[in-house]
Design a protein around this motif. Sequence first.
Motif, PDB file in Angstrom:
ATOM      1  N   LEU A   1      53.889  33.320  45.251  1.00 23.80           N
ATOM      2  CA  LEU A   1      54.096  34.769  45.277  1.00 23.80           C
ATOM      3  C   LEU A   1      54.458  35.212  46.693  1.00 23.80           C
ATOM      4  N   PRO A   2      55.503  36.001  46.816  1.00 23.74           N
ATOM      5  CA  PRO A   2      55.882  36.448  48.159  1.00 23.74           C
ATOM      6  C   PRO A   2      54.859  37.453  48.698  1.00 23.74           C
ATOM      7  N   PRO A   3      54.733  37.507  50.001  1.00 24.22           N
ATOM      8  CA  PRO A   3      53.804  38.489  50.567  1.00 24.22           C
ATOM      9  C   PRO A   3      54.290  39.911  50.321  1.00 24.22           C
ATOM     10  N   VAL A   4      53.363  40.841  50.289  1.00 25.53           N
ATOM     11  CA  VAL A   4      53.706  42.246  50.062  1.00 25.53           C
ATOM     12  C   VAL A   4      54.368  42.788  51.318  1.00 25.53           C
TER      13      VAL A   4
ATOM     14  N   GLY B   1      53.645  46.828  43.671  1.00 30.90           N
ATOM     15  CA  GLY B   1      53.646  45.388  43.964  1.00 30.90           C
ATOM     16  C   GLY B   1      52.237  44.824  44.053  1.00 30.90           C
ATOM     17  N   ILE B   2      51.364  45.550  44.711  1.00 27.68           N
ATOM     18  CA  ILE B   2      49.972  45.109  44.821  1.00 27.68           C
ATOM     19  C   ILE B   2      49.295  45.141  43.463  1.00 27.68           C
ATOM     20  N   LEU B   3      49.566  46.174  42.668  1.00 24.34           N
ATOM     21  CA  LEU B   3      48.972  46.283  41.340  1.00 24.34           C
ATOM     22  C   LEU B   3      49.408  45.125  40.442  1.00 24.34           C
ATOM     23  N   VAL B   4      50.697  44.813  40.437  1.00 24.89           N
ATOM     24  CA  VAL B   4      51.197  43.712  39.608  1.00 24.89           C
ATOM     25  C   VAL B   4      50.608  42.387  40.073  1.00 24.89           C
ATOM     26  N   ARG B   5      50.517  42.188  41.378  1.00 28.64           N
ATOM     27  CA  ARG B   5      49.944  40.952  41.915  1.00 28.64           C
ATOM     28  C   ARG B   5      48.487  40.805  41.480  1.00 28.64           C
ATOM     29  N   TYR B   6      47.703  41.868  41.609  1.00 24.66           N
ATOM     30  CA  TYR B   6      46.302  41.800  41.218  1.00 24.66           C
ATOM     31  C   TYR B   6      46.147  41.583  39.715  1.00 24.66           C
ATOM     32  N   LEU B   7      46.993  42.207  38.915  1.00 19.37           N
ATOM     33  CA  LEU B   7      46.920  42.005  37.468  1.00 19.37           C
ATOM     34  C   LEU B   7      47.259  40.569  37.080  1.00 19.37           C
ATOM     35  N   LEU B   8      48.305  40.005  37.666  1.00 14.68           N
ATOM     36  CA  LEU B   8      48.679  38.628  37.359  1.00 14.68           C
ATOM     37  C   LEU B   8      47.604  37.643  37.788  1.00 14.68           C
TER      38      LEU B   8
END
Length: 100
Positions: free
Chosen positions: A39-42, A54-61
Amino acid sequence: MSSSSPGSPHPLSALLGSTFAAGLGYGFLQLLLSMLAKLPPVDLDSGSLARGVGILVRYLLVGSVSLVAFMFVMVGLGLAAYSVQLLRERLTSSRHRSSL
């Protein structure tokens, strides 16, 4: 229900289910580690809405995959303990029957 009835659980079937669940848990753990590595950094320079999404999708995944991995590992451990319990019950009942 006696241990010789056709509907009674067998320790090997519980152990097989434990192995299958633990294997799935390990697979999901490897998926989680792969996701974290790739995953690329935010981007902190992007707008606040894009960064938040972006942070929300990352945390959900990451959260969903880690929850599924934890669930399968715990089910595998529970089934392994259940197979030990079933084996102990079968040994105890066979000793009890042989002493009669």
